[in-house]
Motif scaffolding. Sequence first.
Motif, short mmCIF file in Angstrom:
data_model
loop_
_atom_site.label_atom_id
_atom_site.label_comp_id
_atom_site.label_asym_id
_atom_site.label_seq_id
_atom_site.Cartn_x
_atom_site.Cartn_y
_atom_site.Cartn_z
N ALA A 259 0.81 -1.21 0.00
CA ALA A 259 0.00 0.00 0.00
C ALA A 259 0.85 1.26 0.00
CB ALA A 259 -0.93 0.01 1.21
N ALA A 260 2.12 1.15 0.35
CA ALA A 260 3.01 2.31 0.40
C ALA A 260 3.84 2.46 -0.87
CB ALA A 260 3.93 2.20 1.61
N ALA A 261 3.56 1.66 -1.88
CA ALA A 261 4.33 1.73 -3.13
C ALA A 261 4.03 3.04 -3.87
CB ALA A 261 3.99 0.54 -4.02
N SER A 262 4.85 3.34 -4.86
CA SER A 262 4.60 4.51 -5.69
C SER A 262 3.27 4.32 -6.43
CB SER A 262 5.73 4.71 -6.69
OG SER A 262 5.73 3.65 -7.64
N ASP A 263 2.72 5.41 -6.95
CA ASP A 263 1.46 5.32 -7.69
C ASP A 263 1.56 4.33 -8.83
OD1 ASP A 263 0.17 7.14 -6.08
OD2 ASP A 263 0.66 8.87 -7.34
N GLU A 264 2.68 4.36 -9.56
CA GLU A 264 2.84 3.46 -10.70
C GLU A 264 2.93 2.00 -10.25
OE1 GLU A 264 4.67 6.11 -10.09
OE2 GLU A 264 4.01 7.50 -11.67
N ASP A 265 3.71 1.76 -9.19
CA ASP A 265 3.85 0.39 -8.71
C ASP A 265 2.52 -0.14 -8.16
OD1 ASP A 265 6.47 0.19 -9.40
OD2 ASP A 265 7.27 0.67 -7.42
N PHE A 266 1.81 0.70 -7.43
CA PHE A 266 0.54 0.25 -6.88
C PHE A 266 -0.47 -0.02 -8.00
CE2 PHE A 266 -3.62 0.57 -4.85
CZ PHE A 266 -3.42 -0.28 -3.76
N HIS A 267 -0.45 0.82 -9.03
CA HIS A 267 -1.33 0.60 -10.19
C HIS A 267 -1.05 -0.76 -10.82
CE1 HIS A 267 -3.24 2.57 -14.03
NE2 HIS A 267 -3.71 1.36 -13.79
N ARG A 268 0.22 -1.11 -10.94
CA ARG A 268 0.58 -2.41 -11.51
C ARG A 268 0.07 -3.55 -10.63
NH1 ARG A 268 5.22 0.49 -13.43
NH2 ARG A 268 6.30 0.30 -11.43
N GLN A 269 0.20 -3.40 -9.32
CA GLN A 269 -0.28 -4.45 -8.41
C GLN A 269 -1.79 -4.59 -8.51
OE1 GLN A 269 1.71 -4.25 -4.33
NE2 GLN A 269 2.38 -2.32 -5.20
N LEU A 270 -2.49 -3.46 -8.52
CA LEU A 270 -3.95 -3.47 -8.61
C LEU A 270 -4.40 -4.12 -9.91
CD1 LEU A 270 -6.24 -0.45 -7.78
CD2 LEU A 270 -6.46 -1.59 -9.98
N PHE A 271 -3.75 -3.75 -11.00
CA PHE A 271 -4.09 -4.30 -12.31
C PHE A 271 -3.93 -5.83 -12.32
CE2 PHE A 271 -3.50 -5.44 -16.73
CZ PHE A 271 -4.33 -4.58 -17.42
N GLN A 272 -2.85 -6.32 -11.68
CA GLN A 272 -2.59 -7.76 -11.68
C GLN A 272 -3.65 -8.51 -10.88
OE1 GLN A 272 0.08 -9.63 -13.33
NE2 GLN A 272 -1.62 -11.02 -12.86
N VAL A 273 -4.04 -7.98 -9.73
CA VAL A 273 -5.07 -8.63 -8.93
C VAL A 273 -6.39 -8.68 -9.69
CG1 VAL A 273 -6.46 -8.48 -6.82
CG2 VAL A 273 -4.00 -8.02 -6.73
N ALA A 274 -6.78 -7.55 -10.28
CA ALA A 274 -8.03 -7.50 -11.04
C ALA A 274 -7.99 -8.45 -12.23
CB ALA A 274 -8.31 -6.08 -11.51
N GLU A 275 -6.85 -8.51 -12.90
CA GLU A 275 -6.71 -9.40 -14.06
C GLU A 275 -6.85 -10.86 -13.62
OE1 GLU A 275 -4.12 -8.83 -18.00
OE2 GLU A 275 -2.91 -9.35 -16.25
N ASP A 276 -6.23 -11.23 -12.50
CA ASP A 276 -6.37 -12.59 -11.99
C ASP A 276 -7.83 -12.91 -11.69
OD1 ASP A 276 -3.65 -13.02 -12.15
OD2 ASP A 276 -3.27 -12.64 -10.03
N CYS A 277 -8.56 -11.94 -11.15
CA CYS A 277 -9.95 -12.16 -10.79
C CYS A 277 -10.84 -12.40 -12.01
CB CYS A 277 -10.48 -10.97 -9.98
SG CYS A 277 -9.79 -10.84 -8.31
N VAL A 278 -10.66 -11.62 -13.07
CA VAL A 278 -11.51 -11.81 -14.24
C VAL A 278 -11.03 -12.97 -15.11
CG1 VAL A 278 -12.18 -9.38 -14.27
CG2 VAL A 278 -10.27 -10.13 -15.71
N ASN A 279 -9.69 -13.22 -15.11
CA ASN A 279 -9.18 -14.37 -15.87
C ASN A 279 -9.80 -15.67 -15.41
OD1 ASN A 279 -5.70 -13.29 -16.45
ND2 ASN A 279 -7.60 -12.70 -17.44
N GLN A 280 -10.00 -15.81 -14.10
CA GLN A 280 -10.61 -17.03 -13.59
C GLN A 280 -12.02 -17.23 -14.14
OE1 GLN A 280 -11.66 -19.24 -9.35
NE2 GLN A 280 -10.42 -17.40 -9.33
N GLY A 281 -12.67 -16.11 -14.48
CA GLY A 281 -13.99 -16.19 -15.08
C GLY A 281 -13.96 -16.33 -16.59
N GLY A 282 -12.77 -16.59 -17.15
CA GLY A 282 -12.66 -16.80 -18.59
C GLY A 282 -12.57 -15.52 -19.40
N VAL A 283 -12.38 -14.38 -18.75
CA VAL A 283 -12.30 -13.08 -19.44
C VAL A 283 -10.84 -12.66 -19.52
CG1 VAL A 283 -12.99 -10.65 -19.37
CG2 VAL A 283 -14.58 -12.43 -18.60
N SER A 284 -10.40 -12.28 -20.71
CA SER A 284 -8.98 -12.01 -20.94
C SER A 284 -8.56 -10.59 -20.61
CB SER A 284 -8.62 -12.30 -22.41
OG SER A 284 -8.89 -13.65 -22.73
N HIS A 285 -9.45 -9.61 -20.84
CA HIS A 285 -9.02 -8.22 -20.78
C HIS A 285 -9.86 -7.41 -19.81
CE1 HIS A 285 -6.51 -9.07 -24.24
NE2 HIS A 285 -7.56 -9.49 -24.91
#
Length: 417
Positions: free
Chosen positions: A377-403
């Motif tokens: 949570a203390a990462a830079s804005d860019e680093d936190f954005h990357r972490q957030l994007f990865q978590v969200a991508e993992d969540c939708v990928n499990q549902g068969g959605v790529s993007h």
Amino acid sequence: MDFTPLHRALGRQPSDLTNELLDEAVTQGVAETDDLDWKKAFPTTKLAHSDVPKDIAAMANRGGGMIIYGVDEDQRKATERVTVTDFGENEERTYRSVAVTAITPPVFGLDIRRLGEDPAAVAVIVPASVDGPHLIYKNDYFGAPIRNDADTVWMKERQIEAMYKARFDERRRSDEAMEALYTETVAGRDTDKRAWLIAVARPRIPGVLKRMSVEDALEVRERAGRLALTYSEREGAHPLEHLTHSSPRTGLRRWVLPNTAGGSSSWREAWAEMHFDGSVALAAALGGHRSGVRGETLKGNEVESRGIECAVVDFLSLVRAVGEKRGHGEYEVRVGIEITADTHLKVYPYDPFYQGVLDSPSAQMASYTPVLSSVNAAASDEDFHRQLFQVAEDCVNQGGVSHLVVIHPAPESDDEQ
């Protein structure tokens, strides 16, 4: 405000870490301790092969501490300020990199600050760690350094054994606490009728159980709402938009942000909690959403991928806002979708061109496996954005959605450029 080993050595109350505090330490001849280390010069070359990894690891193994570059000492007592030159963004990045690449396990979350101009010093606050022992490798050999009063020594085999045991015990307790928080957040939701996104986060190192004021709770809630819209589009059902803006409820060592979506908007129902130990929980209804401009209403077991994205970005924005307010860095995160109805969960991709979901689901699942991750949570804005994007991508990928369609693309890291 800060309360560092320097404050403690000077007998000061929590306050900002300033250049004046450092001058006072030199005037009083403050001595080094097991969590305060004076260094005359900042190393400028080959940091990985210098004493920097050992110094950082020793502080982390001790339970956290502070290394200050730019202070000369005699008999371990501060005697004189010495200007640290050539310390900029590149040097700071290299220093942080050494803490990650030259120490095993890595030491994350260094708080590096420049104090004063002439003379100038660099203060490095090493956080407490639950990942000890942190090891230093030299060719085919390794050791675990630790602070012993003002000296750095090497841990004996039994000390290493005890620290490994403490790490595994803490991991077990943390897993049990996460499971309990997740189960508590699911309780009371109508999962027999519709799917709910359940997300919980807990600091890897819980802070002091200090009550958060209602003003702080509202400030965190507003901060999270602003953050979410820097990472994503406004479209879709953002849970934060349907949490109270003015009337949080008190709970057991927590503030509860109650749902404000009722009546015809009850499909947007959401609840959130901010615990005094820094933990965060969110429950957001996903099934039965109204989808797109055509106004269809999905069934309780039907979820659109856009709803998952909105919930994840709002949840992690709340985690970041709480972390900023409470001074937490590393968080363990668990995100799942819960439905107990005797039916399969169906995830529908959202098509932004047609502003609606596609006619058939990408996946039909008997159950949804919670996504587990760690975020800083203390990462830079860019680093936190990357972490957030990865978590969200993992969540939708499990549902068969790529993007992802709501969350903005994550910025490239330096290694990718």
